[in-house]
Design an enzyme around this catalytic site. Structure first.
Site, PDB file in Angstrom:
ATOM      1  N   THR A  27       0.611  -1.236   0.028  1.00 39.91           N
ATOM      2  CA  THR A  27       0.023  -0.046   0.099  1.00 39.91           C
ATOM      3  C   THR A  27       0.875   1.424  -0.064  1.00 39.91           C
ATOM      4  OG1 THR A  27      -1.954  -1.126   1.106  1.00 39.91           O
ATOM      5  CG2 THR A  27      -1.692   1.329   1.536  1.00 39.91           C
ATOM      6  N   HIS A 177      -7.135 -11.006  -1.743  1.00 40.93           N
ATOM      7  CA  HIS A 177      -6.670 -10.568  -0.570  1.00 40.93           C
ATOM      8  C   HIS A 177      -7.254 -11.064   0.877  1.00 40.93           C
ATOM      9  CE1 HIS A 177      -4.649  -8.407   2.748  1.00 40.93           C
ATOM     10  NE2 HIS A 177      -4.434  -7.211   2.205  1.00 40.93           N
ATOM     11  N   ASN A 180      -4.585 -10.178   6.787  1.00 44.06           N
ATOM     12  CA  ASN A 180      -4.504  -8.919   7.567  1.00 44.06           C
ATOM     13  C   ASN A 180      -5.600  -8.310   7.957  1.00 44.06           C
ATOM     14  OD1 ASN A 180      -1.732  -9.443   6.725  1.00 44.06           O
ATOM     15  ND2 ASN A 180      -1.486  -7.715   5.259  1.00 44.06           N
ATOM     16  N   TYR A 182      -8.591  -7.921   6.913  1.00 44.42           N
ATOM     17  CA  TYR A 182      -9.602  -7.335   6.285  1.00 44.42           C
ATOM     18  C   TYR A 182     -10.851  -8.110   5.835  1.00 44.42           C
ATOM     19  CZ  TYR A 182      -6.152  -3.943   5.749  1.00 44.42           C
ATOM     20  OH  TYR A 182      -4.972  -2.985   6.007  1.00 44.42           O
ATOM     21  N   ASN A 237      -4.546  -5.598  12.323  1.00 37.19           N
ATOM     22  CA  ASN A 237      -5.954  -5.189  12.397  1.00 37.19           C
ATOM     23  C   ASN A 237      -6.543  -5.878  13.423  1.00 37.19           C
ATOM     24  OD1 ASN A 237      -5.861  -2.805  10.703  1.00 37.19           O
ATOM     25  ND2 ASN A 237      -5.415  -4.183   8.836  1.00 37.19           N
TER      26      ASN A 237
HETATM   27  C1  8OZ Z   1      -0.081  -1.035   5.098  1.00 31.07           C
HETATM   28  C2  8OZ Z   1      -1.114   0.235   5.233  1.00 31.07           C
HETATM   29  C3  8OZ Z   1      -2.293   0.171   4.839  1.00 31.07           C
HETATM   30  C4  8OZ Z   1      -2.832  -0.865   4.151  1.00 31.07           C
HETATM   31  C5  8OZ Z   1      -2.407  -4.830   4.146  1.00 31.07           C
HETATM   32  C6  8OZ Z   1      -3.309  -3.500   2.522  1.00 31.07           C
HETATM   33  O1  8OZ Z   1      -1.799  -4.854   5.571  1.00 31.07           O
HETATM   34  C7  8OZ Z   1      -2.453  -3.446   3.689  1.00 31.07           C
HETATM   35  C8  8OZ Z   1      -1.890  -2.173   4.268  1.00 31.07           C
HETATM   36  C9  8OZ Z   1      -0.743  -2.294   4.778  1.00 31.07           C
HETATM   37  O2  8OZ Z   1      -2.648  -5.838   3.834  1.00 31.07           O
END
Ligand code: 8OZ
Length: 366
Positions: A27, A177, A180, A182, A237
């Site tokens: 990112t 994806h 992480n 999401y 996250n």
């Molecule tokens: C860093 C900052 C914002 C998003 C991920 C898409 O960790 C990200 C991400 C990484 O998969």
């Protein structure tokens, strides 16, 4: 041709790779603010890195709802497809291969990043103890709205359309994806998914959304152009699960049923320590997968050579080293010194810290 396996070709599904070195998804928050479209600077940034066997682009939202940070690119509009087409043309012209990482952030967003200031959506109305960047500063991720069951097919459809758009934009394929913390990961884990319908509860139910996304993407573009990324033991996250080995073992069984181009695992904590919790085994998960394995997280040259030589993984993805070394493959091959990365220019801005890292040749000529 080098004898070292890391520098030798491999086919990942339908995608022929000239070496086993991958540019990891990163990112960088530099898309055009008006329409989340990549432009000239992205063309230069990615084509400078076309020496990679494969480039995985930064996470790109499949819909406006899938956006979680300022200035991340999308892959749902015609303008975005046009912008990405220039990127893929330039990478292909330099002999590279490139897939786009397709992304829905779920609860890792904020009303200021959503259309009409709406709350972000997630499997359950449970806030992540996390933060996002809204364009002016870091903001806490609020309590999301739990998705109604009849909204889920629309999101699966957004993944399908994003995959179709990726092919229209000239990509060699997509990476789903599912890592992480999401949206897909939020469905997978019992800390973020407390649903009592067909999408929550048992592992079979928590993997249902993943399975539907896979089905949609694969039926649109083919399994041999589809890869997937998981981060089984990462708490990125604010994600966790009571039994990640059982959960991701089952997820990999589902993936096996499709015959994907590759499986990409974040080993340990995303962008952090490679330590694993007790009872965790990356080897067991890799062994369970019938296909090309991609490993990522803090690999050095020596680790990468060893991991590919011994067959632990087939491909190694490098992140930060690829930010600061556009010619990373040549440097690894020559065992040459690396440019240091500047963390202050990772997220947001223009060309500085993006397209201005010199190659070894440019450094020597200067
Ligand atoms: C860093 C900052 C914002 C998003 C991920 C898409 O960790 C990200 C991400 C990484 O998969």
């Amino acid at each position: 041709m080098s004898e070292v396996k890391l520098f030798t070709p491999l086919k990942a599904g339908a995608i022929p790779l000239k070496n086993r070195i991958v540019m990891a998804p990163l990112t960088r928050n530099r898309a055009r603010a008006e329409d989340d479209t990549p432009y000239d600077i992205h063309v230069d940034y990615y084509s400078q890195r076309a020496g990679a066997g494969l480039i995985v682009t930064e996470g790109s939202q499949i819909s406006p709802q899938g956006k979680g940070y300022a200035w991340t690119p999308g892959i749902y509009s015609d303008a975005q497809v046009e912008g990405w087409k220039k990127v893929t043309d330039a990478v292909h012209a330099r002999g590279g291969r490139i897939v786009i990482q397709i992304w829905h952030v779920g609860r890792i967003s904020h009303p200021v990043l959503q259309q009409n200031g709406e709350a972000p959506v997630a499997p359950s109305a449970i806030a992540a103890n996390s933060r996002t960047f809204d364009g002016t500063g870091f903001v806490e991720t609020p309590t999301p709205r739990a998705l109604e069951i009849d909204e889920i097919p629309g999101i699966v459809e957004d993944y399908r359309k994003a995959a179709a758009n990726a092919i229209r934009a000239g990509f060699d394929g997509v990476e789903i994806h599912a890592a992480n913390g999401y949206l897909i990961d939020q469905f997978l884990r019992d800390s973020s998914n407390r649903r009592t319908d067909a999408y929550g509860g048992s592992i079979k139910n928590r993997t249902r959304f993943l399975n539907e996304v896979l089905e949609a993407v694969v039926s649109e573009i083919g399994a041999d152009r589809t890869g997937i990324r998981f981060s089984p033991f990462s708490s990125a996250n604010d994600i966790s699960d009571s039994d990640p080995m059982a959960l991701f073992g089952h997820a990999i069984d589902i993936v096996n049923g499709y015959g994907l181009a590759y499986l990409h695992l974040v080993e340990g904590q995303t962008g952090g320590p490679r330590d694993l919790p007790e009872g965790a085994s990356l080897e067991a998960l890799y062994d369970r997968f019938n296909g090309v394995r991609m490993g990522n997280n803090g690999y050095t040259r020596e680790m990468a050579i060893e991991a590919v030589e011994t067959g632990k993984v087939d491909l190694v993805a490098f992140g930060k080293l690829f930010i600061s070394n556009p010619d990373l493959v040549e440097r690894l091959e020559a065992d040459a010194p690396m440019n240091e990365w500047d963390q202050s220019t990772f997220y947001g801005g223009g060309r500085e810290g993006y397209t201005d890292y010199p190659t070894l040749e440019e450094t020597k000529a200067a």
